[in-house]
Motif scaffolding. Structure first.
Motif, short mmCIF file in Angstrom:
data_model
loop_
_atom_site.label_atom_id
_atom_site.label_comp_id
_atom_site.label_asym_id
_atom_site.label_seq_id
_atom_site.Cartn_x
_atom_site.Cartn_y
_atom_site.Cartn_z
N GLU A 158 0.81 -1.22 0.00
CA GLU A 158 0.00 0.00 0.00
C GLU A 158 0.85 1.27 0.00
OE1 GLU A 158 -2.38 -0.71 3.42
OE2 GLU A 158 -3.81 -1.97 2.35
N ILE A 159 2.14 1.12 0.29
CA ILE A 159 3.00 2.31 0.40
C ILE A 159 2.97 3.15 -0.88
CG2 ILE A 159 5.40 3.12 0.71
CD1 ILE A 159 5.79 0.65 2.53
N SER A 249 6.21 8.60 3.67
CA SER A 249 7.28 8.20 4.59
C SER A 249 6.71 7.88 5.98
CB SER A 249 8.32 9.31 4.63
OG SER A 249 8.83 9.49 5.88
N ASN A 250 5.71 8.67 6.42
CA ASN A 250 5.07 8.38 7.70
C ASN A 250 4.37 7.03 7.67
OD1 ASN A 250 5.91 10.77 8.76
ND2 ASN A 250 4.02 11.88 8.28
N PHE A 251 3.73 6.77 6.52
CA PHE A 251 3.02 5.50 6.38
C PHE A 251 4.02 4.33 6.40
CE2 PHE A 251 1.16 2.03 3.95
CZ PHE A 251 -0.08 1.92 4.54
N ALA A 252 5.16 4.53 5.69
CA ALA A 252 6.19 3.48 5.63
C ALA A 252 6.74 3.19 7.03
CB ALA A 252 7.31 3.90 4.70
N CYS A 255 4.18 1.28 8.94
CA CYS A 255 4.15 -0.10 8.41
C CYS A 255 5.32 -0.88 8.99
CB CYS A 255 4.23 -0.03 6.88
SG CYS A 255 4.24 -1.62 6.09
N SER A 256 6.50 -0.24 8.98
CA SER A 256 7.70 -0.91 9.49
C SER A 256 7.52 -1.27 10.97
CB SER A 256 8.90 0.01 9.27
OG SER A 256 9.92 -0.31 10.13
N ASN A 257 6.93 -0.36 11.75
CA ASN A 257 6.70 -0.63 13.17
C ASN A 257 5.75 -1.82 13.36
OD1 ASN A 257 8.33 1.42 13.95
ND2 ASN A 257 6.69 2.93 14.11
N LYS A 258 4.76 -1.90 12.43
CA LYS A 258 3.77 -2.97 12.56
C LYS A 258 4.38 -4.34 12.24
CE LYS A 258 -0.25 -0.40 11.07
NZ LYS A 258 -1.07 -0.24 9.87
N ILE A 259 5.23 -4.37 11.20
CA ILE A 259 5.70 -5.69 10.74
C ILE A 259 6.99 -6.16 11.44
CG2 ILE A 259 4.59 -5.43 8.48
CD1 ILE A 259 7.32 -4.96 7.26
N THR A 260 7.67 -5.25 12.13
CA THR A 260 8.92 -5.65 12.79
C THR A 260 8.74 -6.85 13.75
OG1 THR A 260 9.71 -3.41 12.58
CG2 THR A 260 10.89 -4.77 14.13
N PRO A 261 7.69 -6.85 14.60
CA PRO A 261 7.54 -8.02 15.49
C PRO A 261 7.43 -9.35 14.74
CG PRO A 261 6.03 -6.26 16.12
CD PRO A 261 6.66 -5.83 14.85
#
Lengths: 276, 268
Positions: A158-159, A249-252, A255-261
């Motif tokens: 979606e980015i 960039s904010n969305f990315a 997204c990165s925070n969500k998928i890191t775990p």
């Protein structure tokens, strides 16, 4: 006894100073390749060399060159071949060369039929930027296992769709009142500057014409007013683009925070098997 | 006594073989074939550490930097190594001399002078002789005859020669008479009209304001100042532009010479 200690110390220091640097390792492997007397020996040394790059996290042209020197058909040990294909898929994905990453990933999958979550995550990373159809397949497969956990991966595709709406509206606002569009995009300083310079140039041209300096008025209006006015529209367009990039960039980051775990739980790691 | 002499001779021979036998040229060819720059440099640096005074190693390092377009390092090695043995290694390798010569003339006047001065006492290969003659030709166009140049290079030399004869002061004067004319004289045909137009507009602005309000009016002072700046910078620009044009033409000719005589046989 004293001499023995000194000798041991010297050997120790020698070992310390001989800490393997990447260059030294590559050189030593290459000299072994040079003197190897069979293709299979060359191949296994090249695999070792590729693993050396990965060990040192060196993702450069040299890795690409040496990985292409490997003859995949020559590798007889299936585990070595699987690990190499996996490693190359991960490495090319890191280097953002998705065509080669796809190739190595597909070869890996053909050979192993690996259905693990880590493998599917790698596929999602590779297909995310290039092939939405395959991405959706892998995404569906992961969410069918645990939709609560993996649904956040959707944000990877979606980015690129993140856009700011109504660009024309801001440009038209700047056409009517110079600087207005820029100010509506919350860049008040540049918007006010644009308004000031346009107003000042129009006032100056008007003053020249009023004082019967017609040639001067024509030249200044051509040189200043036209430039400031068109510059104001360009500025609005640029501000719009910057704001859009900021939103993306904010969305990315989100997204990165969500998928890191997920990647912490199912890490995609290199599989080195050369005794490192 | 005789036995002692023989022993000494054998030791000397062994020592000599050890020095010259350090560089494994086949291994270097292997690095070059695979474009293995990193491994190649590591090998040469390792040899340099082990045999810091070995000329063959220095020569191989010079070749390495030349091959991988690291001209500054090549130049440094060249400037630091003045021994006769090294010079012999440099100038007795035809491929190296040709390769270095066509690279050097592209990389500045001082390097070229230094290189050709050093090579003067050696019997140079034919290509290098031609490159050297071409270099001397641009250094002293009036002293040397250009007939030795092949037909492909003649037009580039003619172009260089044409602009080299021109005088910057003439370009400045022409621009003072008709703004932009100096640029035309320098061969920049497309900048003549814009330059003339810009100066005319500025002149007219100044004339209009002085005519209406006199020279002491602030607007007149601004427009006259602007006109003066444009007019003087046009003269100054034309004067220095010719010097740049001459350097461009010189470099362009030397690049063509370099391309014409280029060779790729540094290692094989």
């Amino acid at each position: 006894m004293r001499y023995l200690i000194i000798i041991a110390l010297v050997v120790c220091i020698n070992n310390l100073s001989a800490q393997t640097s990447l260059e030294r390792d590559l050189f030593e492997l290459e000299t072994q390749i040079y003197s190897a007397n069979s293709d299979s020996a060359v191949n296994s040394l090249l695999i070792k060399k590729v693993e050396t790059y990965l060990l040192y996290k060196e993702f450069s042209y040299d890795l690409v060159r040496d990985s292409r020197r490997i003859n995949l058909l020559e590798i007889t040990d299936s585990l070595t071949k699987c690990n190499l294909l996996w490693n190359l898929a991960v490495a090319y994905n890191i280097m953002e060369d998705y065509n080669y990453a796809t190739y190595y990933y597909e070869e890996y999958y053909k050979l192993t039929k690996d259905e693990s979550i880590n493998t599917k995550l790698l596929a999602i990373m590779i297909y995310g930027p290039t092939d939405s159809l395959y991405f959706n397949d892998y995404y569906a497969s992961l969410t069918s296992r645990n939709s609560a956990k993996f649904s956040c991966l959707k944000c990877l595709t979606e980015i690129d769709d993140i856009k700011l709406d109504h660009q024309k509206r801001y440009i038209n606002a700047s056409r009517i009142l110079p600087g207005l569009g820029t100010m509506l995009l919350k860049d008040y300083f540049n918007g006010a500057g644009s308004l000031f310079f346009n107003a000042a140039s129009v006032t100056a041209v008007y003053a020249l014409a009023k004082n019967q300096l017609y040639f001067g008025a024509a030249i200044w209006s051509f040189m200043l007013v036209k430039r400031f006015y068109s510059g104001n529209i360009i500025l609005t367009k640029q501000t719009f683009k910057d704001k859009e990039a900021e939103k993306r960039s904010n969305f990315a980051e989100e997204c990165s925070n969500k998928i890191t775990p997920i990647f912490n739980e199912f890490p995609i790691e290199f599989r080195l098997n050369s005794g490192y | 006594m005789e036995k002692k002499k023989n022993k000494l001779f054998l030791i000397t021979l062994l020592f000599a073989f050890q020095i010259y036998g350090q560089v494994d040229s086949l291994l270097i060819d292997h690095f070059v074939d695979g474009y293995l720059k990193r491994e190649h440099l590591f090998y040469l640096n390792k040899l340099k550490k082990e045999y810091p005074k070995n000329d063959t190693v220095v020569f191989e390092l010079a070749k390495f930097h030349l091959y991988y377009d690291n001209f500054n390092s090549f130049e440094k090695i060249l400037n630091n190594s003045k021994s006769d043995t090294l010079n012999n290694l440099f100038f007795n390798d035809t491929c190296f001399v040709n390769y270095a010569s066509f690279q050097i003339i592209k990389n500045g006047q001082a390097n070229s002078i230094n290189w050709f001065n050093r090579s003067s006492s050696y019997n140079l290969p034919q290509h290098t002789k031609q490159i050297q003659k071409s270099f001397l030709l641009v250094e002293n166009p009036s002293l040397t005859d250009a007939s030795f140049l092949p037909s492909q290079l003649q037009s580039y030399y003619a172009d260089f020669y044409k602009y080299n004869k021109r005088k910057p002061i003439v370009a400045g004067l022409l621009s003072a008479i008709v703004p932009g004319l100096g640029k035309r004289y320098n061969g920049r045909k497309h900048t003549f009209l814009p330059s003339l137009l810009l100066n005319s507009i500025n002149g007219f602005l100044a004339y209009e304001s002085i005519h209406r309000y006199g020279i002491k009016n602030p607007y007149s002072i601004i427009t006259t100042g602007m006109f003066s700046v444009f007019y003087l910078s046009n003269i100054y620009g034309s004067y220095y532009d010719l010097k740049n044009v001459q350097i461009e033409k010189r470099n362009s000719f030397l690049y063509e010479v370099s391309d014409y005589y280029s060779t790729s046989c540094l290692y094989k």
